[in-house]
Enzyme design. Structure first.
Site, PDB file in Angstrom:
ATOM      1  N   SER A 164       3.266  -5.270   6.711  1.00 17.41           N
ATOM      2  CA  SER A 164       3.077  -4.152   5.789  1.00 17.41           C
ATOM      3  C   SER A 164       1.861  -4.475   4.949  1.00 17.41           C
ATOM      4  O   SER A 164       1.479  -5.649   4.809  1.00 17.41           O
ATOM      5  CB  SER A 164       4.298  -4.035   4.865  1.00 17.41           C
ATOM      6  OG  SER A 164       4.001  -3.221   3.737  1.00 17.41           O
ATOM      7  N   TYR A 177      11.382  -6.643  -0.872  1.00 16.06           N
ATOM      8  CA  TYR A 177      10.583  -6.166   0.266  1.00 16.06           C
ATOM      9  C   TYR A 177       9.218  -6.863   0.315  1.00 16.06           C
ATOM     10  O   TYR A 177       8.793  -7.359   1.368  1.00 16.06           O
ATOM     11  CB  TYR A 177      10.410  -4.649   0.156  1.00 16.06           C
ATOM     12  CG  TYR A 177       9.705  -4.025   1.342  1.00 16.06           C
ATOM     13  CD1 TYR A 177      10.413  -3.701   2.494  1.00 16.06           C
ATOM     14  CD2 TYR A 177       8.342  -3.763   1.317  1.00 16.06           C
ATOM     15  CE1 TYR A 177       9.772  -3.136   3.588  1.00 16.06           C
ATOM     16  CE2 TYR A 177       7.693  -3.203   2.404  1.00 16.06           C
ATOM     17  CZ  TYR A 177       8.421  -2.885   3.532  1.00 16.06           C
ATOM     18  OH  TYR A 177       7.784  -2.329   4.623  1.00 16.06           O
TER      19      TYR A 177
HETATM   20  C1  BGC Z   1       6.780   0.648   2.916  1.00 15.17           C
HETATM   21  C2  BGC Z   1       6.626   2.099   2.520  1.00 15.17           C
HETATM   22  C3  BGC Z   1       5.396   2.296   1.675  1.00 15.17           C
HETATM   23  C4  BGC Z   1       4.175   1.653   2.299  1.00 15.17           C
HETATM   24  C5  BGC Z   1       2.952   1.709   1.400  1.00 15.17           C
HETATM   25  C6  BGC Z   1       5.505   0.194   3.550  1.00 15.17           C
HETATM   26  O1  BGC Z   1       5.613  -1.128   4.006  1.00 15.17           O
HETATM   27  O2  BGC Z   1       7.884   0.480   3.782  1.00 15.17           O
HETATM   28  O3  BGC Z   1       7.785   2.518   1.817  1.00 15.17           O
HETATM   29  O4  BGC Z   1       5.156   3.683   1.502  1.00 15.17           O
HETATM   30  O5  BGC Z   1       4.449   0.308   2.619  1.00 15.17           O
HETATM   31  O6  BGC Z   1       3.242   1.332   0.088  1.00 15.17           O
END
Ligand code: BGC
Length: 279
Positions: A164, A177
């Site tokens: 991510s 996260y």
């Molecule tokens: C998340 C999303 C978020 C994106 C940008 C992703 O890894 O799961 O919820 O919109 O990152 O912030």
């Protein structure tokens, strides 16, 4: 056999992964679903992993089979050691081996720090980080056992970690996260270093804001989408196919010399967009 979304522009991914066998975790929705379909379109046989949502997984399987390749759905929780081992063992029985592991399954359990429960912290680390460790480990064992088969691929296997932008962008209210994705970055690099001598390529694809159920609140109203677009220099929210196409390329021998890299697929979200006018 149908080509990719780029067919109209004269390119096609149809044969890029011919004869390879891929497993995609969390493949019954969002990015995982698009990725599983794109791998099938590129000629790979595909295992469609899911944890809940068997009907959707079967629909993905049917779409993949339309490309003339093999596919089946497999229910397993990626954070469960025995279930991951059994899933890869079954794939080896069904398809003979595995060439591509896409460790995609992931989730969010958002809360400000003071309100975040240990269960919320643990769940996200278990699925997003421990799950990728388990999937990578089981795939790597088979890659090492089998070694390189030159007619199939120049490498002995590919592990693609779904990361991510939050691998590097801190994210208030999402410490579980962001920590999991920061961990994925180092998991990927360390495994890449460790496994490269055995001709195993480990890399990450790091999506920005992609239109999927995980972040529906961020794009489902015009106001929310306008806010989100301020964080994206390219001024478009991504589609699951943007990520799926990146995974296909990363898995293919076109990128055989790419080892230990994170490919950010984010419309420029990691370019510190706040500094476009300030600083
Ligand atoms: C998340 C999303 C978020 C994106 C940008 C992703 O890894 O799961 O919820 O919109 O990152 O912030």
């Amino acid at each position: 056999m149908a080509g990719s979304v780029d067919e109209n522009r004269g390119t096609t991914t149809a044969q890029l992964l011919k004869g390879q066998r891929a497993l995609v975790t969390g493949a019954n929705s969002g990015i995982g679903k698009a990725t599983a379909i794109a791998l099938g379109r590129a000629g790979a046989d595909v295992v469609v992993n899911y944890v809940v949502g068997a009907d959707e997984a079967e629909k993905v399987v049917a779409q993949i089979k339309d490309f003339g390749v093999r596919a089946y759905a497999h229910e397993a929780d990626v954070s469960d050691e025995d279930q991951v081992a059994a899933m890869v063992a079954q794939m080896v029985r069904e398809f003979g081996t595995i060439d591509i592991m896409v460790a995609n399954a992931g989730l969010q359990r958002d809360a400000p720090l003071a309100e975040m429960t240990l269960a919320q912290w643990q769940k996200v680390i278990d699925v997003n980080l421990t799950g990728q460790f388990l999937c990578a480990r089981e795939a790597a064992k088979e890659f090492v056992r089998r070694g390189v088969v030159p007619e199939v691929s120049r490498s002995a296997g590919k592990i693609i970690c779904m990361s991510s932008v939050h691998q590097i962008i801190p994210w208030a209210g999402h410490v579980n996260y962001a920590s999991s994705k920061g961990g994925v970055g180092m998991l990927m690099q360390t495994l890449a270093q460790e496994l490269a001598p055995q001709r195993i390529r480990v890399n990450a694809v790091a999506p920005g804001a992609i239109r999927t159920p995980i972040n529906r609140d961020a794009w489902s109203t015009p106001e929310a989408e306008a806010d989100l677009l301020r964080l994206i220099p390219y001024r478009r929210v991504g589609d699951p196919d943007d990520i799926a196409n990146a995974v296909v390329a990363m898995a293919s021998d076109l990128l055989d010399y790419v080892v230990g890299a994170t490919l950010f697929v984010d419309g420029g979200m990691t370019l510190f967009p706040g500094f476009a006018t300030g600083g």
